[in-house]
Design an enzyme around this catalytic site. Structure first.
Site, mmCIF file in Angstrom:
data_model
loop_
_atom_site.group_PDB
_atom_site.id
_atom_site.type_symbol
_atom_site.label_atom_id
_atom_site.label_comp_id
_atom_site.label_asym_id
_atom_site.label_seq_id
_atom_site.Cartn_x
_atom_site.Cartn_y
_atom_site.Cartn_z
ATOM 1 N N ASP A 4 0.976 -0.727 0.013
ATOM 2 C CA ASP A 4 -0.131 0.256 -0.085
ATOM 3 C C ASP A 4 1.032 0.980 -0.236
ATOM 4 O O ASP A 4 0.292 2.287 -0.578
ATOM 5 C CB ASP A 4 -0.748 -0.621 1.424
ATOM 6 C CG ASP A 4 -0.539 -0.356 2.544
ATOM 7 O OD1 ASP A 4 0.831 -0.327 2.704
ATOM 8 O OD2 ASP A 4 -1.201 -0.421 3.193
HETATM 9 C C1 LAN Z 1 4.048 -0.836 10.076
HETATM 10 C C2 LAN Z 1 3.683 0.412 9.504
HETATM 11 C C3 LAN Z 1 2.603 1.031 8.604
HETATM 12 C C4 LAN Z 1 1.945 -0.247 8.280
HETATM 13 C C5 LAN Z 1 1.148 0.670 6.729
HETATM 14 C C6 LAN Z 1 1.883 0.581 5.418
HETATM 15 C C7 LAN Z 1 0.209 1.548 7.853
HETATM 16 C C8 LAN Z 1 -0.112 -1.156 6.598
HETATM 17 O O1 LAN Z 1 -1.342 -0.454 5.606
HETATM 18 C C9 LAN Z 1 1.077 -2.026 6.392
HETATM 19 C C10 LAN Z 1 1.944 -2.723 7.501
HETATM 20 C C11 LAN Z 1 2.175 -1.376 7.771
HETATM 21 C C12 LAN Z 1 4.372 -1.200 6.634
HETATM 22 C C13 LAN Z 1 3.622 -2.175 9.074
HETATM 23 C C14 LAN Z 1 4.091 -3.591 9.246
HETATM 24 C C15 LAN Z 1 4.475 -3.074 10.911
HETATM 25 C C16 LAN Z 1 5.180 -2.676 11.636
HETATM 26 C C17 LAN Z 1 5.937 -1.892 10.675
HETATM 27 C C18 LAN Z 1 4.063 -1.246 11.550
HETATM 28 C C19 LAN Z 1 3.179 -1.415 12.288
HETATM 29 C C20 LAN Z 1 5.046 -0.310 12.585
HETATM 30 C C21 LAN Z 1 5.389 -1.287 12.951
HETATM 31 C C22 LAN Z 1 5.632 -2.881 13.393
HETATM 32 C C23 LAN Z 1 6.143 -3.692 13.514
HETATM 33 C C24 LAN Z 1 5.851 -4.709 13.385
HETATM 34 C C25 LAN Z 1 7.508 -3.137 15.001
HETATM 35 C C26 LAN Z 1 8.026 -4.509 15.545
HETATM 36 C C27 LAN Z 1 6.831 -5.487 16.551
HETATM 37 C C28 LAN Z 1 7.400 -6.678 16.122
HETATM 38 C C29 LAN Z 1 6.047 -6.811 16.404
HETATM 39 C C30 LAN Z 1 8.204 -6.893 15.296
#
Ligand code: LAN
Length: 728
Positions: free
Chosen positions: A458
């Site tokens: 996305d």
């Molecule tokens: C994110 C941030 C952005 C988010 C969007 C683009 C909004 C979404 O549409 C797709 C998934 C994504 C890229 C995403 C995936 C998981 C993340 C990276 C996070 C929510 C920000 C932090 C999270 C990450 C997993 C945090 C570390 C924690 C663990 C459990 C490894």
């Protein structure tokens, strides 16, 4: 070379805690890589004046002028943009805090400590302030995220790092926290990841942590449970964790760790049978209890495999291969890593493997700072190394939707934003793509910046959409060539799953049954790349726009992909008309993307039963004051849960959803728009309300820029659609 001596600028905050001089902090933007600098000397401080965005992010008065009172929605959008435009960074993006999770700082601070990395004193002071500011006043604990209930994970880990940062065990806040931690059973009842960190620190025995065998990485990819098939985040976390588990590395005991051994347990350290507590977990933490299947596997690994069948030659081979994968991840991301759980773990692996004076340790020490963020409450760890591309894409879209894109006033701002998007599109695949299991990325946009460089479906879709709007519709310079736009589409097409849905980072590689091996306890839905409504719908919307300008490019494939995706969206709509959102809270967020994408393929309230049911669902949730507000508990419980207050961000999402779906009656939308206008401050800004985002169903994360660009977009679209009437 981080300073170790005190800098002499400390004052005290209202709590009597040390506080740094906020006039000395600056946000440094190095080509979209963000770090906070503390200016030591008066000379430096004078030569590098604090900017508007520094002050805003630090919670200092910005001196933003009062604006003429907004009477119409478009006035309000203009005022909002007037304020928000001042937050643009020199390289063209918008930076912001990206906090929320409380389990990230512990990894960072423990990593600094056990790798003998000097903690800059101004960081230590501000991290302590942040943690105390976020302590739950009722029970003295901390949760998985800033709005969540206190848990063993949050409380024990935060307690430990506060002690590392110099908080006294006699501090009344620490006494309270300790008491609460003991009530939950102490560190023994914290989840697996806590047990790994505490074992590394030497305040727990490794036998308390369930096994993470590196040998798993020797499984060929066709094996249904091979790591190749896991969700990228689990792959990247369990990779270094397996290396560390195999090494059973422990930081040498010292005075502080001896004291911690006496503080974080409800019984004397020597009396604890650690191995018997592998599966102990506080109910407050146990969001996704381990399956019986996983418990059996773990017990076989502990009781049979490790003592009887684990051969050192194979273990060595596995460690070597795991190390190779760690190295590739570090090199591919210039040591920034995928996210701030795996990255500190990789750092510890480098410390063990390469030694303290090594180049890899030096790089990790430096780059880890890109995860840290300063705000009024102190310093925290962001969930990624920023949200630069994501926010920039949505801001330009909001400006376009509101009809401001061709106004010469905003042209320089949008040109810079376009330059940023141009600069951060990924131009090449990683060199060792297949070897390290990476997804194709040529043409993609990442979430944060090109250094991190992971494809996200996305983010690619939103980046593509913004660039198309600016370049093709509004006449901005064609910085991103047609070939590169096509590369982006190629990337998106590659990310579709057989279900028709889209995941975020990679197309699906494993069966949902892999969730039986979810060992994290605190998160749900983490083992494979799942389909997400938001990612699917964003992809459809972007491809629809792309085909308007490039109707011949892969036309049949795009058509087929869109068709399958629309089917998927319809299939996963709940009987009440809602969709579950995975990355924002929650049903409100998903509806925005779903309804907009249905409308992009011509399905609106009048023409489509799906769109109509989606709208009816949203309308049934409108609050008395005309707004909408959904609690983060929706994400946890999978049931729409009203927030006690209307929320600006969610109200904007719903207004946009209804307008995109062409809902015929403007009245409910007008009431929402009035709420947005009534919450706007006289300088054009909106204030922070409740947390907006989520991951893994249980952990919330902040998107502070949402309170700007979603209202601007909603106000702008309202005035385009229904005329710019005076509402105040
Ligand atoms: C994110 C941030 C952005 C988010 C969007 C683009 C909004 C979404 O549409 C797709 C998934 C994504 C890229 C995403 C995936 C998981 C993340 C990276 C996070 C929510 C920000 C932090 C999270 C990450 C997993 C945090 C570390 C924690 C663990 C459990 C490894």
């Amino acid at each position: 070379n981080w300073r170790t001596d005190a800098n002499g600028h400390l004052t005290k905050d209202a709590e009597g805690d040390d506080k740094t001089d906020y006039a000395r902090w600056r946000l440094h933007d190095n080509d979209g890589r963000l770090t906070w600098r503390y200016l030591e000397t008066d000379e430096e401080n004078e030569n590098w004046p604090q900017t508007f965005y520094d002050k805003y992010n630090l919670g200092l008065p910005t001196g933003a002028p009062e604006l003429p009172k907004a009477k119409t929605p478009l006035d309000a959008a203009t005022n909002g943009l007037e304020f928000f435009s001042k937050l643009q960074m020199p390289t063209g993006h918008w930076a912001c805090e990206y906090g929320g999770p409380m389990f990230l700082l512990p990894g960072v601070v423990i990593t600094w400590y056990i790798t003998n990395t000097p903690i800059p004193p101004e960081y230590a002071v501000e991290i302590k302030r942040y943690l105390f500011a976020r302590q739950n006043p009722v029970d003295g604990g901390w949760g998985l995220h800033i709005e969540g209930h206190s848990s063993a994970f949050g409380t024990v880990m935060t307690y430990v790092i506060l002690r590392i940062l110099g908080a006294s065990e006699e501090d009344p806040r620490m006494i309270k926290a300790r008491g609460f931690a003991h009530k939950l059973g102490g560190a023994l009842y914290a989840p697996h990841w806590a047990k790994v960190w505490l074992s590394l620190l030497g305040v727990m025995d490794w036998s308390c942590a369930n096994p993470v065998p590196p040998e798993l990485w020797l499984l060929p990819d066709w094996v249904p449970i091979a790591p190749y098939r896991w969700w990228v985040h689990m792959r990247m976390v369990f990779l270094p964790m397996s290396y560390l588990w195999s090494k059973k590395w422990v930081f040498p005991q010292n005075e502080l760790t001896s004291q911690l051994r006496n503080e974080i347990y409800a019984q004397p350290y020597e009396s604890i049978d650690f191995a018997s507590h592998r599966n102990s977990i506080a109910k407050e933490d146990n969001y996704y209890p381990k399956t019986m299947f996983l418990n059996v596997v773990n017990s076989l690994l502990v009781n049979v495999w490790t003592p009887l069948l684990r051969f050192s030659a194979l273990a060595k081979k596995a460690e070597d291969w795991v190390w190779e994968l760690i190295r590739m991840e570090d090199e591919n991301t210039n040591y920034a890593g995928l996210a701030p759980v795996s990255n500190p773990l990789n750092f510890v692996c480098c410390y063990i493997h390469d030694g303290e004076g090594s180049e890899s340790v030096r790089k990790h020490r430096e780059v880890l700072h890109e995860y840290l963020w300063m705000k009024g409450e102190g310093m925290l760890c962001n969930g990624t190394n920023g949200a630069q591309v994501w926010d920039t894409a949505f801001i330009t879209q909001a400006v376009s939707v509101a009809g401001f894109a061709e106004d010469p006033k905003w042209r320089p701002m949008l040109t810079k934003a376009l330059e940023f998007l141009d600069n951060h599109q990924l131009r090449e695949n990683v060199p060792n793509q297949d070897k390290c299991y990476r997804q194709h990325r040529k043409g993609a946009w990442p979430f944060s910046n090109k250094v991190q460089g992971y494809t996200v479906s996305d983010c690619t879709a939103e980046g593509l959409r913004s660039v198309l709007q600016l370049q093709e519709i509004h006449g901005y310079p064609k910085l991103v060539s047609a070939d590169r736009l096509k590369d982006a589409v190629d990337c998106i097409l590659l990310l579709q799953n057989a279900t028709g849905g889209f995941s975020e980072y990679e197309s699906r590689r494993g069966s949902p049954l892999l969730e039986w091996l979810n060992a994290a306890e605190v998160f749900g839905g983490i083992m494979i790349s799942y389909d997400h409504v938001e990612c699917t719908t964003a992809s459809i919307t972007a491809m629809s726009l792309f085909s308007r300008f490039y109707p011949d490019y892969r036309a049949e494939e795009i058509k087929a992909a869109k068709h399958k995706a629309v089917d998927y969206i319809k299939r996963v709509q709940n009987p009440d008309g809602s969709w579950y959102g995975n990355w924002g809270i929650c049903y409100t967020y998903a509806a925005l993307f779903a309804l907009e994408s249905l409308s992009s393929v011509g399905e609106t309230y009048r023409t489509s039963e799906y769109s109509r049911r989606g709208c009816e669902f949203l309308l049934s949730k409108q609050k008395e004051d005309g707004g909408w507000g959904e609690s983060y508990l929706s994400s946890e419980l999978h049931v729409y849960t009203q927030h006690e207050m209307s929320q600006v961000v969610q109200t904007a999402w719903v207004c946009l959803s209804l307008m995109e779906a062409d809902y015929p009656d403007p009245e409910p939308i007008r009431r929402g728009i009035k709420l947005l206008m009534s919450r706007q401050q006289t300088n054009g800004e909106w204030l922070q309300e409740s947390i907006e985002g989520v991951f893994n169903m249980s952990c919330m994360i902040s998107y502070p820029n949402y309170k700007f660009y979603w209202p601007i977009r909603a106000l702008g679209l309202f005035s385009q659609k229904f005329g710019n009437e005076a509402l105040f």
